[in-house]
Design a protein around this motif. Structure first.
Motif, PDB file in Angstrom:
ATOM      1  N   GLY A  26     -56.553  19.134 -14.283  1.00  0.00           N
ATOM      2  CA  GLY A  26     -55.446  19.204 -13.355  1.00  0.00           C
ATOM      3  C   GLY A  26     -55.029  17.861 -12.793  1.00  0.00           C
ATOM      4  N   THR A  27     -55.816  16.821 -13.108  1.00  0.00           N
ATOM      5  CA  THR A  27     -55.421  15.496 -12.640  1.00  0.00           C
ATOM      6  C   THR A  27     -54.109  15.077 -13.294  1.00  0.00           C
ATOM      7  OG1 THR A  27     -57.720  14.827 -12.299  1.00  0.00           O
ATOM      8  CG2 THR A  27     -56.080  13.061 -12.534  1.00  0.00           C
ATOM      9  N   VAL A  28     -53.192  14.622 -12.504  1.00  0.00           N
ATOM     10  CA  VAL A  28     -51.884  14.221 -13.020  1.00  0.00           C
ATOM     11  C   VAL A  28     -51.752  12.709 -12.925  1.00  0.00           C
ATOM     12  CG1 VAL A  28     -49.390  14.406 -12.704  1.00  0.00           C
ATOM     13  CG2 VAL A  28     -50.851  16.408 -12.342  1.00  0.00           C
ATOM     14  N   VAL A  34     -47.702  16.889 -20.534  1.00  0.00           N
ATOM     15  CA  VAL A  34     -47.943  18.049 -19.681  1.00  0.00           C
ATOM     16  C   VAL A  34     -48.217  19.238 -20.584  1.00  0.00           C
ATOM     17  CG1 VAL A  34     -46.856  19.666 -18.082  1.00  0.00           C
ATOM     18  CG2 VAL A  34     -46.583  17.209 -17.743  1.00  0.00           C
ATOM     19  N   ARG A  35     -49.324  19.890 -20.363  1.00  0.00           N
ATOM     20  CA  ARG A  35     -49.694  21.048 -21.186  1.00  0.00           C
ATOM     21  C   ARG A  35     -50.042  22.209 -20.273  1.00  0.00           C
ATOM     22  NH1 ARG A  35     -52.881  16.875 -24.126  1.00  0.00           N
ATOM     23  NH2 ARG A  35     -51.667  16.287 -25.960  1.00  0.00           N
ATOM     24  N   THR A  38     -44.268  24.042 -20.719  1.00  0.00           N
ATOM     25  CA  THR A  38     -43.450  24.885 -19.839  1.00  0.00           C
ATOM     26  C   THR A  38     -43.709  24.580 -18.369  1.00  0.00           C
ATOM     27  OG1 THR A  38     -45.159  26.597 -20.017  1.00  0.00           O
ATOM     28  CG2 THR A  38     -43.262  26.766 -21.501  1.00  0.00           C
ATOM     29  N   ALA A  39     -44.792  23.848 -18.087  1.00  0.00           N
ATOM     30  CA  ALA A  39     -45.105  23.477 -16.696  1.00  0.00           C
ATOM     31  C   ALA A  39     -44.406  22.196 -16.268  1.00  0.00           C
ATOM     32  CB  ALA A  39     -46.615  23.323 -16.537  1.00  0.00           C
ATOM     33  N   TRP A  40     -43.604  21.613 -17.153  1.00  0.00           N
ATOM     34  CA  TRP A  40     -42.866  20.386 -16.802  1.00  0.00           C
ATOM     35  C   TRP A  40     -42.037  20.642 -15.553  1.00  0.00           C
ATOM     36  CZ3 TRP A  40     -43.205  15.464 -18.155  1.00  0.00           C
ATOM     37  CH2 TRP A  40     -42.149  14.595 -17.883  1.00  0.00           C
ATOM     38  N   PRO A  41     -42.139  19.782 -14.540  1.00  0.00           N
ATOM     39  CA  PRO A  41     -41.515  20.108 -13.253  1.00  0.00           C
ATOM     40  C   PRO A  41     -39.992  20.013 -13.226  1.00  0.00           C
ATOM     41  CG  PRO A  41     -42.534  17.937 -13.179  1.00  0.00           C
ATOM     42  CD  PRO A  41     -42.942  18.549 -14.478  1.00  0.00           C
ATOM     43  N   ALA A  42     -39.393  19.320 -14.168  1.00  0.00           N
ATOM     44  CA  ALA A  42     -37.940  19.112 -14.093  1.00  0.00           C
ATOM     45  C   ALA A  42     -37.300  19.323 -15.461  1.00  0.00           C
ATOM     46  CB  ALA A  42     -37.637  17.710 -13.585  1.00  0.00           C
ATOM     47  N   PRO A  43     -37.218  20.583 -15.937  1.00  0.00           N
ATOM     48  CA  PRO A  43     -36.566  20.828 -17.240  1.00  0.00           C
ATOM     49  C   PRO A  43     -35.079  20.484 -17.172  1.00  0.00           C
ATOM     50  CG  PRO A  43     -36.994  22.890 -16.090  1.00  0.00           C
ATOM     51  CD  PRO A  43     -37.678  21.812 -15.292  1.00  0.00           C
ATOM     52  N   GLU A  56     -43.524  15.006 -22.013  1.00  0.00           N
ATOM     53  CA  GLU A  56     -44.465  13.885 -21.907  1.00  0.00           C
ATOM     54  C   GLU A  56     -43.734  12.652 -21.394  1.00  0.00           C
ATOM     55  OE1 GLU A  56     -46.618  13.313 -25.505  1.00  0.00           O
ATOM     56  OE2 GLU A  56     -47.724  11.577 -24.751  1.00  0.00           O
ATOM     57  N   THR A  57     -44.429  11.875 -20.592  1.00  0.00           N
ATOM     58  CA  THR A  57     -43.958  10.535 -20.259  1.00  0.00           C
ATOM     59  C   THR A  57     -44.842   9.549 -20.997  1.00  0.00           C
ATOM     60  OG1 THR A  57     -43.238  11.237 -18.060  1.00  0.00           O
ATOM     61  CG2 THR A  57     -43.527   8.883 -18.415  1.00  0.00           C
ATOM     62  N   VAL A  58     -44.219   8.742 -21.834  1.00  0.00           N
ATOM     63  CA  VAL A  58     -44.952   7.745 -22.620  1.00  0.00           C
ATOM     64  C   VAL A  58     -44.852   6.412 -21.899  1.00  0.00           C
ATOM     65  CG1 VAL A  58     -45.194   6.643 -24.876  1.00  0.00           C
ATOM     66  CG2 VAL A  58     -44.293   8.979 -24.720  1.00  0.00           C
ATOM     67  N   ALA A  59     -45.986   5.875 -21.524  1.00  0.00           N
ATOM     68  CA  ALA A  59     -46.002   4.606 -20.799  1.00  0.00           C
ATOM     69  C   ALA A  59     -45.434   3.476 -21.656  1.00  0.00           C
ATOM     70  CB  ALA A  59     -47.430   4.260 -20.393  1.00  0.00           C
ATOM     71  N   GLY A  60     -44.937   2.450 -21.011  1.00  0.00           N
ATOM     72  CA  GLY A  60     -44.573   1.249 -21.750  1.00  0.00           C
ATOM     73  C   GLY A  60     -45.794   0.723 -22.480  1.00  0.00           C
TER      74      GLY A  60
END
Length: 294
Positions: A26-28, A34-35, A38-43, A56-60
């Motif tokens: 559960g650590t974000v 995000v798995r 469907t739990a992505w907070p901002a579709p 997913e957010t892919v870091a630089g």
């Protein structure tokens, strides 16, 4: 949920290590998948979150990979204005078939990216179509891009080492090809399987004499949307463009969202937009029909 700090005393026993590991659930963190998706907070606006299959957010300086079904919509967004999404596609069922950037440019008589562009494989089939580009929302090909790049691929370890002092995947200035190698390995592919890639959000133009010009960022919030026309493996390396002329390494987060959708059908104008495109779609349909895929 905040990250849980570990110490040697808490993880020095099996039970302590297990408790610490389980506490991470559960650590974000800022850049991670995000798995379930469907739990992505901002579709995206108007989209039922239950259709999301990749969020997913892919870091630089990071990478991502996924296998997507035919008819999936994939949207890439440059969150802060200095992402560069280097993208490779493979036929998920037969990965020896892969993106061929040279044919993508040559067959469609257009070096610049714009909505309607077909991303072609080395077998003359359509792996995906570019259906939207916030940079050229009006599909004006003449003004298209210069904010993306189909010609120069991604960076190499040798190039980044010479320019920044390090090109390793784990270093502070990773090369795209090193990141692709990690993403490829998760799909049973090797360095030999890495063709030239297409890249989004850091542009290149070519003048009348054939000289390239780096045009830089498409801007914070810019997005491109692809639609998969076959089941595909997607590899993404988010790292500085090889022609980026800044002395420092700059790479910012990339948002990746994908959702279940429908592939292009014969009544879509893309099928008949050009003779070359029609042949590519017919080749694709023929291949999919023989394999029992619709």
């Amino acid at each position: 949920m905040p990250a849980v700090a570990a110490s040697s005393s808490t993880t020095s026993t099996t039970s302590g290590a297990r408790a610490h590991a389980r506490a991470q659930e559960g650590t974000v963190v800022q850049a991670s998948p995000v798995r379930p998706a469907t739990a992505w907070p901002a579709p995206p606006a108007g989209l039922d979150a239950h259709r999301l299959v990749w969020a997913e957010t892919v870091a630089g300086g990071g990478y991502a990979q996924k296998v997507l079904a035919r008819g999936t919509t994939l949207r890439l967004t440059d969150l802060a204005g200095d992402a560069c999404a280097h993208v490779l596609l493979y036929n998920a069922d037969q990965p020896f078939e892969r993106l061929n950037v040279a044919d993508t440019v040559k067959v469609q008589w257009q070096v610049y990216t714009a909505p309607g562009q077909l991303l072609l494989s080395d077998q003359g089939r359509v792996l995906a179509t570019l259906v939207a580009d916030s940079v050229v929302a009006d599909s004006a090909v003449a003004d298209a891009s210069g904010r993306h790049d189909t010609l120069f691929g991604t960076s190499t370890a040798a190039r980044n080492t010479a320019r920044y002092g390090d090109g390793s995947a784990q270093g502070p200035t990773p090369a795209g090809r090193e990141l692709f190698a990690l993403a490829a390995a998760k799909n049973g592919l090797t360095r030999r399987d890495l063709p030239p890639s297409v890249s989004y959000f850091q542009g290149v133009t070519v003048d009348a004499d054939g000289h390239p010009g780096f045009t830089g960022s498409a801007g914070a919030g810019a997005s491109v949307t692809l639609r998969t026309e076959m089941p595909v493996i997607v590899l993404i390396a988010n790292t500085a463009h090889p022609l980026d002329d800044r002395t420092e390494f700059v790479s910012t987060p990339l948002e990746v969202l994908a959702w279940a959708d429908a592939p292009t059908t014969p009544d879509d104008p893309l099928w008949t937009a050009s003779p070359e495109g029609r042949r590519a779609f017919v080749n694709t349909a023929d291949y999919l029909a023989a394999r029992g895929l619709k």
